[in-house]
Design an enzyme around this catalytic site. Structure first.
Site, short mmCIF file in Angstrom:
data_model
loop_
_atom_site.label_atom_id
_atom_site.label_comp_id
_atom_site.label_asym_id
_atom_site.label_seq_id
_atom_site.Cartn_x
_atom_site.Cartn_y
_atom_site.Cartn_z
N LYS A 82 0.84 -1.21 0.00
CA LYS A 82 0.00 0.00 0.00
C LYS A 82 0.88 1.27 0.00
O LYS A 82 0.65 2.18 -0.79
CB LYS A 82 -0.96 0.00 1.21
N THR A 83 1.89 1.27 0.87
CA THR A 83 2.79 2.44 0.92
C THR A 83 3.57 2.55 -0.39
O THR A 83 3.73 3.65 -0.94
CB THR A 83 3.80 2.30 2.09
N ASP A 127 -1.00 6.11 6.92
CA ASP A 127 -1.09 4.66 7.12
C ASP A 127 -1.98 4.38 8.33
O ASP A 127 -2.11 5.24 9.22
CB ASP A 127 0.32 4.11 7.34
N THR A 176 -5.57 -1.79 7.16
CA THR A 176 -5.74 -3.24 7.11
C THR A 176 -7.16 -3.57 7.56
O THR A 176 -7.58 -4.72 7.49
CB THR A 176 -4.75 -3.92 8.07
N ARG A 235 6.32 -8.36 1.05
CA ARG A 235 7.22 -7.97 2.15
C ARG A 235 7.86 -9.21 2.77
O ARG A 235 9.05 -9.23 3.10
CB ARG A 235 6.46 -7.18 3.22
#
Ligand code: ADE
Length: 356
Positions: A82-83, A127, A176, A235
């Site tokens: 997302k980032t 975030d 999330t 990740r």
């Protein structure tokens, strides 16, 4: 959690607590590994192809209109990019991005300070936006909708409201837990997208790209072997490729092959589904102590010594998606697939029949 945990998010939060606005350049220095492998453009960003196609159109339309992008909300499990995607959008739009997270915006002056520091067209990335407090949310509403801030000065009878205009900016929120976002905040996002887990093939591409950047030798089967145990999450894949590379250097000739990857991941106790020891103890607990469930999340957390948030945010999304865990109004329960995966024979057929 072991090395595949999401502790990175918590480190980022504590960094941001001290300094609510972390400019992208600062993150570059502090997180050189993540930053140097982070794709900067759509061409280098692997996966999420449907989302990328829609975003490209949205960006092109905004460019042609010479207007900032609508506010965007990305939701989905942690580690799916997302980032990274927010950074790609900024790069593709040719604008700066300021990155922060909701827990860092505790006081009204934190969010006001960031909003007032924005320049025209800039992107503000928040975030964990579901964790924004009510006051910060209310400051954000007019800022998002009409690009102004309502500031009050003076006390009780002499209080005055000042309307401060803001430059037009784009807010990108990431969460999330989309369900925990308040209705009014969600409604102010023009574009809402869910990020999906990656396929093994997509993750293998991510792994090969990362290996190339880090000068790690890896073959196709080696990349796929790591991908299969990466829980659909880039990740995790990127962390594992580093760990497996360590093993390949110390125990072999440095090259990651299927055999090297499997041996290394076995030593790390990451099984063929990508489950680590925490995931397995969680599932075993439900089976062995609660006859397959349902059992409350707090009870599970206390029994395995993890906090509820880590279980909900880090362990559960993949276990739910893999069909190894189910969420019911009375708590969590496992499925017949969980018994099979852990090689445990079901003692009570009724506990499995209850699933259907
Ligand atoms: N590293 C992390 N996420 C990635 C992605 N989606 N594409 C390429 N490299 C990545």
């Amino acid at each position: 959690m072991s090395i595949i945990s999401d502790d990175n998010d918590f480190q980022e939060q504590s960094l941001q607590k001290k300094n609510p606005v972390v400019k992208a350049e600062v993150i570059e220095c502090d997180k050189s590994f993540e930053n140097c492998i982070r794709p900067k453009t759509f061409d280098s960003y692997i996966g999420q192809s449907a989302l990328k196609d829609t975003l490209k159109i949205t960006i092109e339309a905004a460019r042609r209109r010479e207007k900032p992008l609508d506010h965007l909300l990305f939701y989905g499990p942690p580690g799916l990019g997302k980032t990274t995607l927010a950074g790609v959008i900024a790069e593709e739009m040719g604008v700066d991005i300021k990155i922060t997270s909701a827990p860092a915006l505790e006081r009204p002056r934190d969010i006001i300070g960031i909003l007032m520091s924005l320049e025209g067209g800039e992107i503000l990335f928040i975030d964990e936006i579901h964790r924004l407090n009510k006051v910060a949310e209310e400051i954000l509403y007019p800022a998002m909708e009409d690009f102004y801030l309502d500031m009050t000065t003076g006390k009780s009878q002499t209080v005055k409201t000042l309307r401060v205009p803001l430059p037009k900016f784009t807010l990108i929120g990431a969460t999330t837990k989309a369900g925990e976002l308040s209705g009014p905040l969600r409604d102010r996002f023009g574009i809402i997208h869910r990020l999906e887990f990656y396929t093994d093939e997509e993750l293998a591409k991510v792994i090969k790209r990362t290996a190339g950047i880090l000068d790690i030798e890896i073959d196709e089967k080696g990349a796929l072997a790591i991908a299969r145990r990466s829980r659909g999450t880039p990740r995790i894949a990127n962390r594992l490729v580093k760990r497996v590379s360590d093993y390949a250097i110390v125990k072999h000739d440095g090259k990651i092959t299927e055999d090297v990857a499997n041996k290394s991941l076995d030593i790390l106790k990451i099984d063929e589904f990508g489950l680590d020891t925490t995931d397995r103890s969680l599932l075993r607990l439900i089976i062995e102590k609660y006859d397959g469930g349902p059992v409350g999340i707090e009870t599970i957390a206390a029994a395995i010594g993890e906090d509820v948030r880590t279980i909900e945010d880090v362990c559960e999304p993949f276990l739910l998606q893999a069909g190894l865990l189910q969420r019911t109004p009375r708590g969590r329960k496992v499925s017949p697939a969980t018994y099979r995966h852990l090689g445990i024979e079901s003692k009570s057929p009724t506990s499995q029949q209850r699933l259907f």
